[in-house]
Design a protein around this motif. Sequence first.
Motif, short mmCIF file in Angstrom:
data_model
loop_
_atom_site.label_atom_id
_atom_site.label_comp_id
_atom_site.label_asym_id
_atom_site.label_seq_id
_atom_site.Cartn_x
_atom_site.Cartn_y
_atom_site.Cartn_z
N LEU A 248 22.05 0.32 -35.96
CA LEU A 248 22.60 1.44 -35.22
C LEU A 248 21.70 2.00 -34.13
N GLY A 249 20.42 1.75 -34.23
CA GLY A 249 19.49 2.35 -33.29
C GLY A 249 18.90 3.63 -33.86
N PRO A 250 17.94 4.20 -33.14
CA PRO A 250 17.17 5.32 -33.71
C PRO A 250 17.97 6.60 -33.94
N TRP A 251 18.89 6.92 -33.08
CA TRP A 251 19.54 8.23 -33.17
C TRP A 251 20.63 8.25 -34.24
N TYR A 252 21.44 7.23 -34.33
CA TYR A 252 22.42 7.17 -35.40
C TYR A 252 21.72 6.99 -36.75
N ALA A 253 20.62 6.23 -36.79
CA ALA A 253 19.87 6.06 -38.03
C ALA A 253 19.27 7.40 -38.47
N CYS A 254 18.79 8.17 -37.52
CA CYS A 254 18.28 9.50 -37.84
C CYS A 254 19.40 10.39 -38.38
N ALA A 255 20.58 10.29 -37.78
CA ALA A 255 21.73 11.07 -38.25
C ALA A 255 22.08 10.69 -39.69
N ALA A 256 22.05 9.39 -40.00
CA ALA A 256 22.34 8.94 -41.37
C ALA A 256 21.30 9.51 -42.34
N ALA A 257 20.03 9.46 -41.97
CA ALA A 257 18.97 10.00 -42.83
C ALA A 257 19.13 11.50 -43.01
N PHE A 258 19.48 12.19 -41.93
CA PHE A 258 19.68 13.64 -42.00
C PHE A 258 20.85 13.98 -42.93
N LEU A 259 21.97 13.27 -42.77
CA LEU A 259 23.13 13.52 -43.62
C LEU A 259 22.81 13.27 -45.09
N CYS A 260 22.12 12.18 -45.36
CA CYS A 260 21.72 11.89 -46.74
C CYS A 260 20.79 12.99 -47.26
N GLY A 261 19.84 13.40 -46.44
CA GLY A 261 18.92 14.46 -46.85
C GLY A 261 19.64 15.76 -47.18
N VAL A 262 20.62 16.11 -46.37
CA VAL A 262 21.40 17.33 -46.64
C VAL A 262 22.17 17.18 -47.95
N MET A 263 22.77 16.03 -48.18
CA MET A 263 23.48 15.82 -49.44
C MET A 263 22.52 15.90 -50.63
N ARG A 264 21.34 15.35 -50.46
CA ARG A 264 20.34 15.41 -51.54
C ARG A 264 19.89 16.85 -51.77
N MET A 265 19.74 17.62 -50.69
CA MET A 265 19.37 19.03 -50.86
C MET A 265 20.48 19.80 -51.59
N LEU A 266 21.73 19.50 -51.24
CA LEU A 266 22.85 20.17 -51.90
C LEU A 266 22.94 19.81 -53.38
N SER A 267 22.33 18.70 -53.76
CA SER A 267 22.36 18.31 -55.18
C SER A 267 21.05 18.68 -55.89
N GLY A 268 20.27 19.57 -55.30
CA GLY A 268 19.12 20.12 -56.00
C GLY A 268 17.75 19.70 -55.52
N ARG A 269 17.64 18.85 -54.53
CA ARG A 269 16.33 18.45 -54.02
C ARG A 269 15.82 19.49 -53.02
N THR A 270 14.55 19.38 -52.66
CA THR A 270 13.95 20.34 -51.72
C THR A 270 14.17 19.89 -50.28
N ILE A 271 13.65 20.67 -49.37
CA ILE A 271 13.77 20.37 -47.93
C ILE A 271 13.04 19.08 -47.57
N GLN A 272 12.20 18.59 -48.47
CA GLN A 272 11.53 17.31 -48.23
C GLN A 272 12.54 16.18 -48.04
#
Length: 176
Positions: A56-80
């Motif tokens: 996908l390239g850097p920007w879409y890949a970053c978006a995927a990582a960001f979305l996953c991170g937000v989902m992980r935060m919503l399930s109890g993980r920290t801002i890390q």
Amino acid sequence: MKENQLKMNQSVHCRTKKMVLTAMFACLAFVLNTFVYFPAMAPFQHFVDVLAAVFLGPWYACAAAFLCGVMRMLSGRTIQAVAGAVFGPIIGGLLYRRTGSFVMTFIGEVVGTGFVGAMVSYPLMKLFYGLDAQSPFYYIPFYTPAAVVGAGMGVAVLLTLRKTRLLERMKNELNV
């Protein structure tokens, strides 16, 4: 006039494919990180980051990582989950775009996550959670091994796809 319309339709179609694949990569990383859990490590995030950076390239890949991170935060993980995840795909994707090398993508993921993400996480954990680890380098030993293992798995999959000639077909389908 029709030629311009055709190009615009192809561009919209390509962006739509990339957005759908971005969401799929985010969900894949979330599911893998949920079921295969290591304390303070998320190697499957880095596995998916490498694949997303190449496809996908850097920007879409970053978006995927960001979305996953937000989902992980919503399930109890920290801002890390967000801070540690977004820099690897950007640097890895930019290096892949520039060189076409899986090794450089690997290095970009490890440097982006293992060092940049770890350094960014320290002040955020201190600010939002009150955790003072006494050193901005505290998270590097946690992030780097996970990034090495996960990025290595991603490169292994990409090498297998290249060997079976599926990689080019898949990238052509995305018009990358």
